[in-house]
Design a protein around this motif. Structure first.
Motif, PDB file in Angstrom:
ATOM      1  N   PHE A  76       0.822  -1.193   0.000  1.00  0.00           N
ATOM      2  CA  PHE A  76       0.000   0.000   0.000  1.00  0.00           C
ATOM      3  C   PHE A  76       0.866   1.256   0.000  1.00  0.00           C
TER       4      PHE A  76
ATOM      5  N   TYR B  85      -0.040   5.037   1.503  1.00  0.00           N
ATOM      6  CA  TYR B  85      -0.971   5.943   2.171  1.00  0.00           C
ATOM      7  C   TYR B  85      -0.383   7.357   2.116  1.00  0.00           C
TER       8      TYR B  85
ATOM      9  N   GLN C 286      -0.709  11.392   3.831  1.00  0.00           N
ATOM     10  CA  GLN C 286      -1.218  12.224   4.928  1.00  0.00           C
ATOM     11  C   GLN C 286      -0.979  13.681   4.555  1.00  0.00           C
TER      12      GLN C 286
ATOM     13  N   GLY D 170      -6.013  13.193   8.160  1.00  0.00           N
ATOM     14  CA  GLY D 170      -5.705  11.814   8.506  1.00  0.00           C
ATOM     15  C   GLY D 170      -5.095  11.051   7.348  1.00  0.00           C
ATOM     16  N   LEU D 171      -4.699   9.821   7.628  1.00  0.00           N
ATOM     17  CA  LEU D 171      -4.135   8.949   6.608  1.00  0.00           C
ATOM     18  C   LEU D 171      -5.197   8.545   5.595  1.00  0.00           C
TER      19      LEU D 171
ATOM     20  N   LEU E 122      -5.781   6.132   2.017  1.00  0.00           N
ATOM     21  CA  LEU E 122      -5.228   5.167   1.093  1.00  0.00           C
ATOM     22  C   LEU E 122      -5.058   5.833  -0.272  1.00  0.00           C
TER      23      LEU E 122
ATOM     24  N   LYS F   9      -2.976   0.626  -3.949  1.00  0.00           N
ATOM     25  CA  LYS F   9      -2.543  -0.643  -3.392  1.00  0.00           C
ATOM     26  C   LYS F   9      -2.337  -1.647  -4.522  1.00  0.00           C
TER      27      LYS F   9
ATOM     28  N   PHE G  94       3.417   7.288   3.020  1.00  0.00           N
ATOM     29  CA  PHE G  94       3.810   6.103   3.778  1.00  0.00           C
ATOM     30  C   PHE G  94       3.609   4.857   2.925  1.00  0.00           C
TER      31      PHE G  94
ATOM     32  N   LEU H 138      -1.180  -3.530   9.673  1.00  0.00           N
ATOM     33  CA  LEU H 138      -0.289  -2.949   8.674  1.00  0.00           C
ATOM     34  C   LEU H 138       1.033  -2.590   9.324  1.00  0.00           C
TER      35      LEU H 138
ATOM     36  N   PHE I  45       4.122  -0.050   8.633  1.00  0.00           N
ATOM     37  CA  PHE I  45       4.391   1.144   7.837  1.00  0.00           C
ATOM     38  C   PHE I  45       5.881   1.448   7.776  1.00  0.00           C
TER      39      PHE I  45
END
Lengths: 114, 111
Positions: free
Chosen positions: B34, B36, B38, B43-44, B46, B49, B89, B99, B101
């Motif tokens: 994945f 991600y 921010q 917030g994080l 997606l 993926k 990330f 997960l 990271f």
């Protein structure tokens, strides 16, 4: 629909006090995760729930940390006797079920322990 | 357990430059991979993926290809914008449904 919500968004507490952080996952999501994001440690997994049970608590850093989930929905992360090193952003995520790999994150709770 | 290593930032680019953020992983089995993102104050989210070798994930002009032979999942974008400034990330699932990271890479795009 609504995303993952967390409350409070910010929490300032004194060392030694207990705190409770709340997570409300996406409706219908049965899997729920807690992570911690801190400057020194990056993003760390804490605990995972499938329904109301927690098959994986391996990431909880000490026995001061606990979490529960009731009704297969809302989860509460409790930190007892907080320490300064507990200061971090606590993130909650949910996914449809344990087979689904995509996790959706909430905005986080920023915890500051003075 | 599974782990992820990504390039340290910050990465500073001019608008319309080409972006690569390197990510390599170690894992047992065949994890999903994945990216991600921010954004400042958010917030994080997606970004993309890939679930098996040679899969390409793509979203918002970003791409990453799951390379089993090099255990890599590098993030690329052909032409970055100021609005892409964020922390990125790389992550892998652990087989325990959590997960793992990488440490994150901050991207700053200048106009």
């Amino acid at each position: 629909g609504a995303g993952v919500s967390q409350s409070p968004s910010n929490k300032v507490t004194e060392k030694g006090k207990d705190v409770e952080l709340r997570c409300d996952p996406i409706s219908g999501h049965t899997a729920l995760y807690w992570y911690r994001q801190s400057l020194g440690q990056g993003l760390e997994f804490l605990i995972y729930f499938q329904g109301n049970s927690a098959p994986d608590k391996s990431g909880l850093p000490s026995d001061r940390f606990s979490a529960e989930r009731t009704g297969g929905s809302v989860s509460t992360l409790t930190i007892q006797r907080t320490q300064q090193e507990d200061s971090a952003v606590y993130l909650c995520a949910s996914s449809l079920d344990w087979k689904t790999d995509t996790q959706y994150f909430g905005p986080g709770t920023r915890l500051t322990v003075l | 357990g599974n782990s992820v290593t990504q390039m340290e930032g910050p990465v500073t680019l001019s608008e319309e430059a080409f972006l690569t953020i390197n990510c390599t992983y170690t894992a047992t089995g065949y994890p999903s991979l994945f990216w991600y993102v921010q954004y400042p104050g958010e917030g994080l989210q997606l970004l993309l993926k890939a679930t098996k070798a040679d899969d390409k994930g793509s979203n918002k002009g970003f791409e990453a290809t799951y390379r089993k032979e090099t255990t890599s999942f590098h993030l690329e974008k052909g032409s970055v914008q100021v609005s892409d400034s964020a922390v990125y990330f790389c992550a892998t699932d652990t087989g325990r449904r959590a997960l793992t990271f990488g440490s994150g890479t901050r991207l700053q795009v200048q106009p």
